[in-house]
Design a protein around this motif. Structure first.
Motif, PDB file in Angstrom:
ATOM      1  N   GLU A  22       0.830  -1.202   0.000  1.00 43.91           N
ATOM      2  CA  GLU A  22       0.000   0.000   0.000  1.00 43.91           C
ATOM      3  C   GLU A  22       0.870   1.259   0.000  1.00 43.91           C
ATOM      4  OE1 GLU A  22      -2.867   0.432   3.139  1.00 43.91           O
ATOM      5  OE2 GLU A  22      -3.909   2.000   1.995  1.00 43.91           O
ATOM      6  N   HIS A  26       0.908   4.020  -3.155  1.00 44.01           N
ATOM      7  CA  HIS A  26       0.667   5.466  -3.047  1.00 44.01           C
ATOM      8  C   HIS A  26       1.922   6.267  -3.363  1.00 44.01           C
ATOM      9  CE1 HIS A  26      -3.475   5.573  -1.707  1.00 44.01           C
ATOM     10  NE2 HIS A  26      -3.206   4.407  -1.137  1.00 44.01           N
ATOM     11  N   HIS A  27       3.050   5.719  -2.933  1.00 36.33           N
ATOM     12  CA  HIS A  27       4.310   6.437  -3.111  1.00 36.33           C
ATOM     13  C   HIS A  27       4.672   6.562  -4.594  1.00 36.33           C
ATOM     14  CE1 HIS A  27       8.453   7.036  -0.986  1.00 36.33           C
ATOM     15  NE2 HIS A  27       8.118   8.057  -1.716  1.00 36.33           N
ATOM     16  N   TYR A  30       1.031   7.623  -6.987  1.00 32.15           N
ATOM     17  CA  TYR A  30       0.461   8.957  -6.763  1.00 32.15           C
ATOM     18  C   TYR A  30       1.527  10.016  -6.486  1.00 32.15           C
ATOM     19  CZ  TYR A  30      -3.877   6.415  -6.753  1.00 32.15           C
ATOM     20  OH  TYR A  30      -4.916   5.606  -7.124  1.00 32.15           O
ATOM     21  N   GLN A  31       2.370   9.776  -5.476  1.00 38.28           N
ATOM     22  CA  GLN A  31       3.351  10.815  -5.133  1.00 38.28           C
ATOM     23  C   GLN A  31       4.308  11.074  -6.295  1.00 38.28           C
ATOM     24  OE1 GLN A  31       3.577  12.714  -2.492  1.00 38.28           O
ATOM     25  NE2 GLN A  31       2.278  11.731  -0.982  1.00 38.28           N
ATOM     26  N   SER A 121      10.457  17.202   5.862  1.00 38.73           N
ATOM     27  CA  SER A 121      10.546  16.435   4.625  1.00 38.73           C
ATOM     28  C   SER A 121      11.954  16.503   4.039  1.00 38.73           C
ATOM     29  CB  SER A 121       9.587  17.025   3.590  1.00 38.73           C
ATOM     30  OG  SER A 121       8.364  17.352   4.164  1.00 38.73           O
ATOM     31  N   TRP A 159      10.667  11.637   3.797  1.00 42.86           N
ATOM     32  CA  TRP A 159       9.361  12.304   3.851  1.00 42.86           C
ATOM     33  C   TRP A 159       8.407  11.380   4.610  1.00 42.86           C
ATOM     34  CZ3 TRP A 159       6.966  16.320   0.356  1.00 42.86           C
ATOM     35  CH2 TRP A 159       7.933  17.155  -0.221  1.00 42.86           C
ATOM     36  N   GLU A 160       7.455  11.963   5.314  1.00 43.90           N
ATOM     37  CA  GLU A 160       6.530  11.140   6.099  1.00 43.90           C
ATOM     38  C   GLU A 160       5.741  10.169   5.210  1.00 43.90           C
ATOM     39  OE1 GLU A 160       4.695  14.450   8.182  1.00 43.90           O
ATOM     40  OE2 GLU A 160       5.560  13.776  10.063  1.00 43.90           O
ATOM     41  N   HIS A 161       5.463  10.563   3.959  1.00 43.52           N
ATOM     42  CA  HIS A 161       4.674   9.666   3.102  1.00 43.52           C
ATOM     43  C   HIS A 161       5.398   8.344   2.830  1.00 43.52           C
ATOM     44  CE1 HIS A 161       6.647  12.010  -0.397  1.00 43.52           C
ATOM     45  NE2 HIS A 161       7.136  10.798  -0.465  1.00 43.52           N
ATOM     46  N   TYR A 164       4.762   6.595   6.781  1.00 40.23           N
ATOM     47  CA  TYR A 164       3.730   6.838   7.794  1.00 40.23           C
ATOM     48  C   TYR A 164       2.689   5.715   7.872  1.00 40.23           C
ATOM     49  CZ  TYR A 164       1.889   9.809  11.377  1.00 40.23           C
ATOM     50  OH  TYR A 164       1.534  10.304  12.605  1.00 40.23           O
ATOM     51  N   LEU A 165       2.304   5.128   6.738  1.00 40.76           N
ATOM     52  CA  LEU A 165       1.298   4.059   6.773  1.00 40.76           C
ATOM     53  C   LEU A 165       1.844   2.828   7.492  1.00 40.76           C
ATOM     54  CD1 LEU A 165      -0.211   4.209   3.167  1.00 40.76           C
ATOM     55  CD2 LEU A 165      -1.016   5.332   5.242  1.00 40.76           C
ATOM     56  N   GLN A 168       4.115   4.937  11.133  1.00 44.59           N
ATOM     57  CA  GLN A 168       3.658   6.194  11.721  1.00 44.59           C
ATOM     58  C   GLN A 168       4.871   7.067  12.068  1.00 44.59           C
ATOM     59  OE1 GLN A 168       2.020   3.148  13.209  1.00 44.59           O
ATOM     60  NE2 GLN A 168       1.045   3.347  11.209  1.00 44.59           N
ATOM     61  N   GLY A 169       4.953   7.543  13.295  1.00 45.37           N
ATOM     62  CA  GLY A 169       6.052   8.454  13.605  1.00 45.37           C
ATOM     63  C   GLY A 169       7.357   7.752  13.968  1.00 45.37           C
TER      64      GLY A 169
END
Lengths: 193, 209
Positions: A22, A26-27, A30-31, A121, A159-161, A164-165, A168-169
């Protein structure tokens, strides 16, 4: 010449369990694509329309530069990861790392500290300096080793993207997940080519 | 005087479905808490007169902070100030639109509330990487601006700020929206309008104008 999204050199789920399908979907889809779409939109009909990412990185400013940098960084980053990572070996790169940091573990520690020190970022890199020595550097928005005249060998997207999924932090866990995926062969090629 | 993590003025799930409970809890207990802890670590090393300041006062005086602690406090006291304010600006009982004097001031400055929302959204979308979009009061006038990272509009321009008083802010770090909205920052920005605490914005406008 409109930019096209390069394919990943492996399947979306190939980096599991370290990086989820996932996150990769997205990375990449989309990104990464979004940086290229933005570039295509702002470049259309402009004198920049025929320039390569490398050329834009050296000459553009503002959003055009920021998108060119991120697009290039992501294309590079996908190759830094591999599900078929055959592990670290003491080749030319290994010798250079040992010479600079003493051992691979000391290098990893230094790389982790650098990545954890990034506040927002950005990216952490192993680079070859102009004098041929190795260094670890961080870059933030609109900057990349190419722009500084350095040769990137290995990159980690902070970058958090990017995490993060999955984490997380917890950036430390993400960095630990990076090591088993490192494509050392690619990094070694970058050193010698 | 060490900084403290303030309690949220609502439950973690109170802003559902606009802001999800998991994001709110991580945002508050992990991200904001880390800024508080890191700021306190640097605060201990400051001269006595700076240690007495509130976080809001401290971020306006970064030029007086010793260089060794300056970046840590810019980032972390900045993060503490921004997030403490952000929680107050959110509410599960949002009216959806401003009222009082700030309503007239917005209409006067931007033409209409819709135009204001569009310009604010553009500032939030246009911030590349991590940062914030803001509605601020500067010299009695409303302005839309954005800052990078955890810079606050309260900071001087030397430190990425605007010497201005923020009255509304939106966190556009990816940690604020990635779990729910992934890369679609515009959807997160649209959702924000449902949870804005306009009474708080009016209160802050009255104090700042």
């Amino acid at each position: 010449m409109a930019f096209e999204l390069p394919s990943l050199p492996y399947a979306l789920d190939a980096l599991e369990p370290y990086i989820s399908a996932e996150t990769m979907h997205h990375h990449h889809e989309y990104q990464h694509r979004n940086y290229l779409l933005r570039l295509n939109t702002i470049n259309a009909g402009s004198p920049y329309a025929s320039e390569s990412l490398e050329s834009l990185i050296m000459s553009a400013t503002g959003e055009r530069l920021a998108c060119a940098v991120e697009a290039w960084n992501h294309s590079f980053f996908w190759h830094c990861l591999s599900p078929w990572s055959n592990g670290y070996s003491v080749d030319a790169l290994g010798r250079a790392i040992n010479e600079r940091w003493g051992s691979i573990d000391a290098f990893k520690d230094a790389f982790e500290q650098s990545a954890l020190a990034l506040f927002s970022s950005g990216w952490t890199w192993l680079v070859k300096m102009q004098d041929g020595s190795l260094a670890i550097i961080n870059t933030t928005a609109s900057d990349t080793p190419l722009k500084q005249g350095l040769i990137p060998l290995l990159a980690l997207d902070m970058w958090e993207h990017a995490y993060y999924l999955d984490y997380q932090g917890n950036r430390y866990k993400y960095i630990q997940a990076f090591w088993p995926l490192v494509n050392w062969e690619f990094a070694a090629q970058n050193l010698t080519s | 005087m060490a900084f403290e993590l303030p309690a949220l003025p609502f439950a973690y799930d109170a802003l559902e479905p606009h802001f999800d409970a998991e994001t709110m809890e991580l945002h508050h207990t992990k991200h904001h808490n880390t800024y508080v802890n890191n700021a306190n670590g640097a605060l201990e090393k400051l001269p006595e007169e700076l240690r007495q300041l509130s976080a809001e006062e401290l971020v306006q005086k970064l030029d007086s902070v010793p260089e060794a602690q300056r970046t840590v406090l810019r980032n972390n006291a900045g993060g503490h100030v921004n997030h403490s304010m952000f929680w107050q600006l959110l509410t599960p009982n949002g009216s959806g639109e401003p009222s009082g004097e700030v309503k007239s001031a917005i209409e006067q400055k931007f033409g209409s509330f819709d135009t204001f929302k569009e310009e604010f959204a553009n500032a939030a979308k246009g911030r590349f990487g991590s940062g914030w979009a803001w509605l601020v009061v500067k010299n009695g006038e409303l302005q839309i601006t954005s800052t990078a990272n955890q810079d606050s509009p309260l900071m001087s321009s030397e430190f990425g700020g605007a010497n201005a008083t923020p009255i509304l802010g939106l966190d556009v770090w990816e940690h604020a929206y990635y779990l729910k909205y992934r890369n679609v920052r515009p959807d997160y920005i649209s959702a924000f309008w449902n949870v804005v605490n306009w009474e708080e914005v009016e209160k802050r406008y009255q104090a700042a104008k």
